[in-house]
Design an enzyme around this catalytic site. Structure first.
Site, PDB file in Angstrom:
ATOM      1  N   GLU A 275       0.830  -1.217   0.000  1.00  0.00           N
ATOM      2  CA  GLU A 275       0.000   0.000   0.000  1.00  0.00           C
ATOM      3  C   GLU A 275       0.859   1.259   0.000  1.00  0.00           C
ATOM      4  O   GLU A 275       0.562   2.228  -0.704  1.00  0.00           O
ATOM      5  CB  GLU A 275      -0.931   0.020   1.228  1.00  0.00           C
ATOM      6  CG  GLU A 275      -1.949  -1.111   1.274  1.00  0.00           C
ATOM      7  CD  GLU A 275      -2.871  -1.143   0.064  1.00  0.00           C
ATOM      8  OE1 GLU A 275      -3.227  -0.067  -0.445  1.00  0.00           O
ATOM      9  OE2 GLU A 275      -3.215  -2.248  -0.382  1.00  0.00           O
ATOM     10  N   ASP A 356       3.785  -4.213  -5.714  1.00  0.00           N
ATOM     11  CA  ASP A 356       4.352  -5.488  -5.244  1.00  0.00           C
ATOM     12  C   ASP A 356       5.877  -5.406  -5.261  1.00  0.00           C
ATOM     13  O   ASP A 356       6.554  -5.812  -4.315  1.00  0.00           O
ATOM     14  CB  ASP A 356       3.926  -6.651  -6.171  1.00  0.00           C
ATOM     15  CG  ASP A 356       2.482  -7.080  -5.937  1.00  0.00           C
ATOM     16  OD1 ASP A 356       1.908  -6.677  -4.909  1.00  0.00           O
ATOM     17  OD2 ASP A 356       1.940  -7.806  -6.788  1.00  0.00           O
TER      18      ASP A 356
HETATM   19 ZN   LIG Z   1      -2.543  -2.414  -4.637  1.00  0.00          ZN
END
Ligand SMILES: [Zn+2]
Length: 416
Positions: A275, A356
């Site tokens: 996030e 990621d």
């Molecule tokens: Zn995301």
């Protein structure tokens, strides 16, 4: 039938057909064999359940979409738009109030049509697969709060738009653009502290292992956090999620209680690192910038089609008006919107890969992101093998297997 009716009808039927094809392909792509990667989090029974859930929810949303389309077409070709217009005009209010009533009544009718589907989804579909935690009381109060918020926030925006387009000449679209963009900006700023707490309880995360791990990571990547909150997602559903809201000093991270329950500390920090990656890679700013640009284009084109007699003829309207122009233009714009949404989804999928990557790169336990993604898929009964065409049209996130593959590749080349 004129050119506008043909474009709008063609788009409505065309997009429905494309979605139908994608849905069918997607259901066919769901294989009977559990992918090897997931054998440690799924058993065959849970996997079959996830496939039944996929089929059930796909058929449900197709039926809902077909029904809503049918109602719209009947309303359109039976002259409903003009019938309602003459009724509202008969009340003899100012053009501003008439416009707000006209659009308000149409939105209310639309809400009414979708209400039975919303009830079915919550209390039959989600219930059957064990997700639903919403009580009838929460459901009703959610709907009422939604209507009130819509009235409170929507009315001034609509009134402003109508006022600009009726009174400020050829540059009306610029004023409308600036005003609505500003309003949206303020709304984003107050949403986490004023609006979201109306629906969920935000409890500050208590001191302990999780909080110090999160704070430690945030500090290591120089990310000032104004708060870490636990939200009571379990009030409505057992599905889990985490999100990030606000900007500037209002930055908040919210973890669903259902997420905390099922994951280890390192998995949770990995999810948060993802996030924070969105923030660090400016994805939030980019998305906001694109939506503001889109809004400008919409208002400019709207100003061109304002009070276009042919467009009004397509809906059997006797009288021209700014408020109905707003509505009809939004239908005329839908093919552009469809294409734009596909482009934006594809951008969003790229952003997910980047987030990621950020998590793996900056967090020493980044490999636990894989475990977190697998568990999340299990909790939410996600489709593990979506069809590429379905992904292309609908997915804001890449399929979970693709994300895992990519993370593993990056882990094998990364040096800590
Ligand atoms: Zn995301």
């Amino acid at each position: 039938m004129n050119i506008f009716s043909i474009i709008i009808l063609g788009t409505l039927l065309g997009t429905f057909f494309i979605k139908l094809v994608a849905d069918i392909l997607n259901m066919k792509a769901a294989g009977a064999v559990l992918p090897v990667e997931f054998q440690d989090v799924y058993d065959q029974e849970a996997y079959e359940k996830s496939q039944n859930y996929l089929r059930h929810s796909t058929v449900f949303s197709l039926v809902a979409a077909a029904f809503e389309l049918l109602i719209l077409l009947v309303f359109w070709f039976a002259g409903g738009f003009n019938f309602l217009d003459s009724m509202v005009r008969g009340l003899d209010f100012s053009s501003l109030v008439t416009g707000i009533l006209y659009i308000g009544i149409l939105l209310f009718l639309q809400g009414l049509v979708s209400l039975p589907f919303s009830i079915y989804q919550t209390f039959v579909l989600e219930e059957k697969y064990g997700f639903n935690k919403t009580t009838p009381l929460t459901f009703v109060s959610d709907k009422l709060k939604g209507v009130l918020l819509g009235l409170l926030l929507g009315t001034p925006v609509l009134a402003g738009l109508l006022w600009f387009f009726e009174n400020s000449g050829s540059l009306a679209w610029v004023w409308a653009w600036v005003a609505v963009a500003f309003f949206g900006f303020v709304l984003q700023y107050v949403a986490p502290t004023v609006i979201m707490p109306l629906f969920n309880k935000f409890t500050p995360l208590e001191d302990g292992e999780l909080k110090s791990a999160i704070m430690g990571y945030a500090k290591s990547v120089d990310f000032p956090l104004s708060g870490i909150f636990v939200i009571d997602g379990s009030k409505r559903s057992s599905k889990a999620n985490a999100f990030f809201t606000g900007f500037g000093k209002q930055k908040r991270i919210a973890l669903f209680d259902t997420l905390i329950e099922n994951h280890t500390v390192t998995e949770l920090v990995a999810v948060l690192a993802h996030e924070i990656g969105h923030y660090k890679k400016k994805h939030i700013v980019i998305a906001m910038f694109l939506s503001i640009i889109n809004m400008g284009i919409v208002f400019f084109l709207l100003s061109i089609f304002l009070n276009n007699r042919d467009l009004f003829d397509a809906f059997y309207m006797e009288n021209l008006s700014v408020y109905a122009s707003l509505l009809f233009f939004s239908l005329l714009y839908s093919p552009v919107e469809f294409v734009l949404s596909v482009v934006l989804q594809s951008l969003s999928r790229r952003h997910e890969f980047q987030a990621d990557h950020y998590a793996v790169e900056t967090y020493s336990e980044g490999s636990t992101l894989v475990e977190a993604l697998k568990k999340l898929s299990r909790t939410n009964l996600s489709n593990l093998t979506p069809h590429p065409f379905y992904v292309f049209l609908n997915y804001s996130h890449p399929p979970v297997l693709q994300r895992i593959e990519r993370i593993r590749r990056e882990l094998s080349t990364a040096t800590f």
